[in-house]
Design a protein around this motif. Structure first.
Motif, PDB file in Angstrom:
ATOM      1  N   ARG A  48      35.758  -1.011  49.142  1.00 25.18           N
ATOM      2  CA  ARG A  48      36.460  -1.324  47.810  1.00 25.18           C
ATOM      3  C   ARG A  48      37.728  -0.871  47.852  1.00 25.18           C
ATOM      4  NH1 ARG A  48      31.784  -1.151  45.008  1.00 25.18           N
ATOM      5  NH2 ARG A  48      30.617  -3.114  46.019  1.00 25.18           N
ATOM      6  N   ILE A  49      39.178  -1.069  48.376  1.00 20.53           N
ATOM      7  CA  ILE A  49      40.355  -0.904  48.101  1.00 20.53           C
ATOM      8  C   ILE A  49      41.342  -0.722  47.198  1.00 20.53           C
ATOM      9  CG2 ILE A  49      42.675  -0.676  49.561  1.00 20.53           C
ATOM     10  CD1 ILE A  49      41.414  -1.087  51.709  1.00 20.53           C
ATOM     11  N   SER A  50      41.056  -1.663  46.333  1.00 19.64           N
ATOM     12  CA  SER A  50      41.839  -1.975  44.758  1.00 19.64           C
ATOM     13  C   SER A  50      40.853  -1.567  43.895  1.00 19.64           C
ATOM     14  CB  SER A  50      41.907  -3.200  44.395  1.00 19.64           C
ATOM     15  OG  SER A  50      41.351  -3.678  44.369  1.00 19.64           O
ATOM     16  N   LYS A  51      41.497  -0.815  42.669  1.00 23.06           N
ATOM     17  CA  LYS A  51      40.819  -0.233  41.492  1.00 23.06           C
ATOM     18  C   LYS A  51      40.227  -0.996  41.116  1.00 23.06           C
ATOM     19  CE  LYS A  51      42.519   3.066  38.337  1.00 23.06           C
ATOM     20  NZ  LYS A  51      43.020   3.850  37.396  1.00 23.06           N
ATOM     21  N   GLU A  52      40.800  -2.967  40.915  1.00 26.93           N
ATOM     22  CA  GLU A  52      39.668  -3.448  39.547  1.00 26.93           C
ATOM     23  C   GLU A  52      37.862  -3.280  40.971  1.00 26.93           C
ATOM     24  OE1 GLU A  52      42.550  -3.970  40.990  1.00 26.93           O
ATOM     25  OE2 GLU A  52      43.276  -3.759  39.392  1.00 26.93           O
ATOM     26  N   ASP A  53      38.033  -3.671  41.995  1.00 22.80           N
ATOM     27  CA  ASP A  53      37.241  -3.586  42.944  1.00 22.80           C
ATOM     28  C   ASP A  53      35.785  -2.446  43.255  1.00 22.80           C
ATOM     29  OD1 ASP A  53      37.932  -5.913  43.587  1.00 22.80           O
ATOM     30  OD2 ASP A  53      38.628  -5.969  45.554  1.00 22.80           O
ATOM     31  N   ARG A  54      36.844  -1.163  42.796  1.00 19.63           N
ATOM     32  CA  ARG A  54      36.220  -0.398  42.559  1.00 19.63           C
ATOM     33  C   ARG A  54      35.440   0.605  40.890  1.00 19.63           C
ATOM     34  NH1 ARG A  54      40.332   2.699  45.037  1.00 19.63           N
ATOM     35  NH2 ARG A  54      40.988   3.689  43.225  1.00 19.63           N
ATOM     36  N   ALA A  55      36.187  -0.111  40.337  1.00 23.85           N
ATOM     37  CA  ALA A  55      36.326  -0.229  38.883  1.00 23.85           C
ATOM     38  C   ALA A  55      34.201  -1.050  38.554  1.00 23.85           C
ATOM     39  CB  ALA A  55      36.447  -0.625  38.211  1.00 23.85           C
ATOM     40  N   ALA A  56      34.213  -2.323  39.457  1.00 25.01           N
ATOM     41  CA  ALA A  56      33.026  -3.073  39.873  1.00 25.01           C
ATOM     42  C   ALA A  56      32.027  -2.683  39.517  1.00 25.01           C
ATOM     43  CB  ALA A  56      32.625  -4.839  40.683  1.00 25.01           C
ATOM     44  N   GLY A  57      31.485  -1.239  40.250  1.00 25.51           N
ATOM     45  CA  GLY A  57      30.593  -0.655  40.335  1.00 25.51           C
ATOM     46  C   GLY A  57      29.598  -1.301  41.872  1.00 25.51           C
ATOM     47  N   ILE A  58      28.711  -0.315  41.674  1.00 27.71           N
ATOM     48  CA  ILE A  58      27.465  -1.552  43.048  1.00 27.71           C
ATOM     49  C   ILE A  58      26.887  -2.561  42.695  1.00 27.71           C
ATOM     50  CG2 ILE A  58      25.300  -1.127  44.085  1.00 27.71           C
ATOM     51  CD1 ILE A  58      25.117   1.468  43.427  1.00 27.71           C
ATOM     52  N   LEU A  59      26.932  -4.081  43.811  1.00 24.76           N
ATOM     53  CA  LEU A  59      27.157  -5.502  43.799  1.00 24.76           C
ATOM     54  C   LEU A  59      25.932  -5.915  44.543  1.00 24.76           C
ATOM     55  CD1 LEU A  59      31.345  -6.185  44.729  1.00 24.76           C
ATOM     56  CD2 LEU A  59      30.141  -6.236  41.971  1.00 24.76           C
ATOM     57  N   GLU A  60      25.114  -6.831  44.154  1.00 27.58           N
ATOM     58  CA  GLU A  60      24.154  -6.726  44.374  1.00 27.58           C
ATOM     59  C   GLU A  60      24.641  -8.178  45.413  1.00 27.58           C
ATOM     60  OE1 GLU A  60      21.106  -5.861  44.682  1.00 27.58           O
ATOM     61  OE2 GLU A  60      21.805  -4.515  43.290  1.00 27.58           O
ATOM     62  N   ASN A  61      25.333  -8.337  47.007  1.00 25.32           N
ATOM     63  CA  ASN A  61      26.362  -9.006  47.653  1.00 25.32           C
ATOM     64  C   ASN A  61      25.480  -8.351  48.733  1.00 25.32           C
ATOM     65  OD1 ASN A  61      27.056  -6.904  48.637  1.00 25.32           O
ATOM     66  ND2 ASN A  61      29.514  -6.876  48.334  1.00 25.32           N
ATOM     67  N   TYR A  62      24.160  -9.148  48.768  1.00 24.71           N
ATOM     68  CA  TYR A  62      23.736  -9.714  50.053  1.00 24.71           C
ATOM     69  C   TYR A  62      23.899 -10.619  50.966  1.00 24.71           C
ATOM     70  CZ  TYR A  62      19.951  -6.743  47.570  1.00 24.71           C
ATOM     71  OH  TYR A  62      19.344  -5.567  46.850  1.00 24.71           O
ATOM     72  N   ASN A  63      23.915 -11.544  50.748  1.00 25.05           N
ATOM     73  CA  ASN A  63      24.846 -12.494  51.526  1.00 25.05           C
ATOM     74  C   ASN A  63      25.652 -12.049  52.618  1.00 25.05           C
ATOM     75  OD1 ASN A  63      22.616 -14.311  50.451  1.00 25.05           O
ATOM     76  ND2 ASN A  63      23.732 -15.271  49.053  1.00 25.05           N
ATOM     77  N   GLU A  64      27.133 -11.295  52.047  1.00 22.07           N
ATOM     78  CA  GLU A  64      27.834 -10.788  52.282  1.00 22.07           C
ATOM     79  C   GLU A  64      28.104 -10.240  53.418  1.00 22.07           C
ATOM     80  OE1 GLU A  64      32.433  -9.083  51.178  1.00 22.07           O
ATOM     81  OE2 GLU A  64      30.773  -9.402  48.990  1.00 22.07           O
ATOM     82  N   GLY A  65      26.948  -8.510  53.087  1.00 21.86           N
ATOM     83  CA  GLY A  65      26.494  -8.416  53.780  1.00 21.86           C
ATOM     84  C   GLY A  65      26.307  -8.719  54.916  1.00 21.86           C
ATOM     85  N   LYS A  66      24.764  -9.709  54.802  1.00 23.61           N
ATOM     86  CA  LYS A  66      24.624 -10.305  55.783  1.00 23.61           C
ATOM     87  C   LYS A  66      25.290 -10.034  56.819  1.00 23.61           C
ATOM     88  CE  LYS A  66      20.640 -12.823  57.310  1.00 23.61           C
ATOM     89  NZ  LYS A  66      20.830 -12.356  58.644  1.00 23.61           N
ATOM     90  N   SER A  67      26.214 -11.590  56.291  1.00 26.87           N
ATOM     91  CA  SER A  67      27.762 -11.408  57.099  1.00 26.87           C
ATOM     92  C   SER A  67      28.485 -10.563  57.580  1.00 26.87           C
ATOM     93  CB  SER A  67      27.890 -13.305  56.344  1.00 26.87           C
ATOM     94  OG  SER A  67      28.948 -12.084  55.696  1.00 26.87           O
ATOM     95  N   TYR A  68      28.423  -9.889  57.402  1.00 28.31           N
ATOM     96  CA  TYR A  68      28.926  -8.629  57.890  1.00 28.31           C
ATOM     97  C   TYR A  68      28.124  -8.350  59.473  1.00 28.31           C
ATOM     98  CZ  TYR A  68      31.415  -4.285  58.389  1.00 28.31           C
ATOM     99  OH  TYR A  68      31.710  -2.942  59.194  1.00 28.31           O
ATOM    100  N   LYS A  69      26.834  -8.007  58.989  1.00 24.39           N
ATOM    101  CA  LYS A  69      26.459  -7.597  59.665  1.00 24.39           C
ATOM    102  C   LYS A  69      26.258  -8.636  61.611  1.00 24.39           C
ATOM    103  CE  LYS A  69      21.333  -6.142  60.730  1.00 24.39           C
ATOM    104  NZ  LYS A  69      20.296  -6.680  60.531  1.00 24.39           N
ATOM    105  N   ASP A  70      25.355  -9.056  60.787  1.00 21.98           N
ATOM    106  CA  ASP A  70      25.308 -10.912  61.998  1.00 21.98           C
ATOM    107  C   ASP A  70      27.080 -11.250  62.192  1.00 21.98           C
ATOM    108  OD1 ASP A  70      22.597 -10.021  62.154  1.00 21.98           O
ATOM    109  OD2 ASP A  70      22.347 -11.624  60.049  1.00 21.98           O
TER     110      ASP A  70
END
Length: 92
Positions: free
Chosen positions: A44-66
Protein backbone atom coordinates in the motif's frame (compact mmCIF):
# COMPACT_ATOMS: atom_id res chain seq x y z
CA UNK A 1 41.19 10.86 -23.42
CA UNK A 2 39.28 9.24 -20.55
CA UNK A 3 36.51 8.17 -22.93
CA UNK A 4 39.00 6.36 -25.16
CA UNK A 5 40.48 4.53 -22.15
CA UNK A 6 36.98 3.47 -21.03
CA UNK A 7 36.15 2.21 -24.52
CA UNK A 8 39.43 0.31 -24.73
CA UNK A 9 38.79 -1.40 -21.39
CA UNK A 10 35.02 -2.16 -21.52
CA UNK A 11 33.96 -2.36 -25.17
CA UNK A 12 35.33 -5.81 -25.98
CA UNK A 13 33.52 -8.82 -27.40
CA UNK A 14 34.35 -10.81 -24.25
CA UNK A 15 32.35 -8.36 -22.10
CA UNK A 16 29.09 -8.56 -24.11
CA UNK A 17 27.78 -11.72 -22.36
CA UNK A 18 28.35 -10.02 -19.00
CA UNK A 19 26.37 -6.99 -20.16
CA UNK A 20 23.60 -9.28 -21.43
CA UNK A 21 23.43 -11.24 -18.16
CA UNK A 22 23.42 -8.08 -16.06
CA UNK A 23 20.77 -6.51 -18.30
CA UNK A 24 18.55 -9.59 -18.01
CA UNK A 25 18.95 -9.67 -14.22
CA UNK A 26 18.12 -5.98 -13.92
CA UNK A 27 15.12 -6.45 -16.20
CA UNK A 28 13.77 -9.32 -14.10
CA UNK A 29 14.28 -7.35 -10.88
CA UNK A 30 12.61 -4.29 -12.37
CA UNK A 31 9.65 -6.37 -13.53
CA UNK A 32 9.23 -7.94 -10.09
CA UNK A 33 9.39 -4.56 -8.33
CA UNK A 34 6.94 -2.96 -10.76
CA UNK A 35 4.52 -5.89 -10.48
CA UNK A 36 4.60 -5.80 -6.69
CA UNK A 37 4.12 -2.05 -6.50
CA UNK A 38 1.34 -2.03 -9.09
CA UNK A 39 -0.87 -5.00 -8.21
CA UNK A 40 0.26 -6.70 -4.99
CA UNK A 41 -2.62 -6.49 -2.49
CA UNK A 42 -0.20 -6.35 0.45
CA UNK A 43 1.70 -3.29 -0.82
CA UNK A 44 0.00 0.00 0.00
CA UNK A 45 1.61 3.21 -1.18
CA UNK A 46 -0.98 5.86 -0.30
CA UNK A 47 -1.37 6.99 3.29
CA UNK A 48 -5.11 6.23 3.32
CA UNK A 49 -4.53 2.62 2.27
CA UNK A 50 -1.81 2.15 4.88
CA UNK A 51 -4.10 3.50 7.60
CA UNK A 52 -6.66 0.78 6.81
CA UNK A 53 -4.51 -1.82 8.57
CA UNK A 54 -4.71 -5.51 7.76
CA UNK A 55 -7.44 -6.28 5.26
CA UNK A 56 -9.16 -9.63 4.83
CA UNK A 57 -8.85 -9.58 1.05
CA UNK A 58 -8.45 -13.28 0.30
CA UNK A 59 -9.98 -13.09 -3.18
CA UNK A 60 -7.61 -10.31 -4.24
CA UNK A 61 -4.63 -12.26 -2.89
CA UNK A 62 -5.75 -15.42 -4.70
CA UNK A 63 -6.08 -13.55 -8.00
CA UNK A 64 -2.59 -12.07 -7.48
CA UNK A 65 -1.09 -15.50 -6.77
CA UNK A 66 -2.87 -17.33 -9.59
CA UNK A 67 -1.80 -15.02 -12.40
CA UNK A 68 -2.21 -15.86 -16.09
CA UNK A 69 1.20 -17.54 -16.52
CA UNK A 70 0.54 -19.83 -13.56
CA UNK A 71 -2.91 -20.68 -14.98
CA UNK A 72 -1.29 -21.48 -18.35
CA UNK A 73 1.30 -23.91 -16.95
CA UNK A 74 -0.98 -25.41 -14.26
CA UNK A 75 -1.75 -28.57 -16.26
CA UNK A 76 1.69 -29.00 -17.87
CA UNK A 77 4.24 -31.53 -16.72
CA UNK A 78 7.37 -29.95 -15.20
CA UNK A 79 9.65 -30.89 -18.09
CA UNK A 80 12.05 -28.75 -20.05
CA UNK A 81 12.46 -31.04 -23.07
CA UNK A 82 9.51 -33.46 -23.13
CA UNK A 83 10.41 -34.94 -26.54
CA UNK A 84 13.93 -35.75 -25.39
CA UNK A 85 12.61 -37.21 -22.14
CA UNK A 86 10.18 -39.46 -24.02
CA UNK A 87 12.95 -40.59 -26.40
CA UNK A 88 15.27 -41.74 -23.61
CA UNK A 89 12.62 -43.12 -21.25
CA UNK A 90 10.46 -45.01 -23.75
CA UNK A 91 10.61 -48.78 -23.57
CA UNK A 92 12.28 -50.45 -26.50
Amino acid sequence: MAHAAWNKRWIKPEIFPLFAAMGAALGICGFAIARNIAINPDVRISKEDRAAGILENYNEGKSYKDHSLREYVKDCKPEIMPGLNRFFSASK
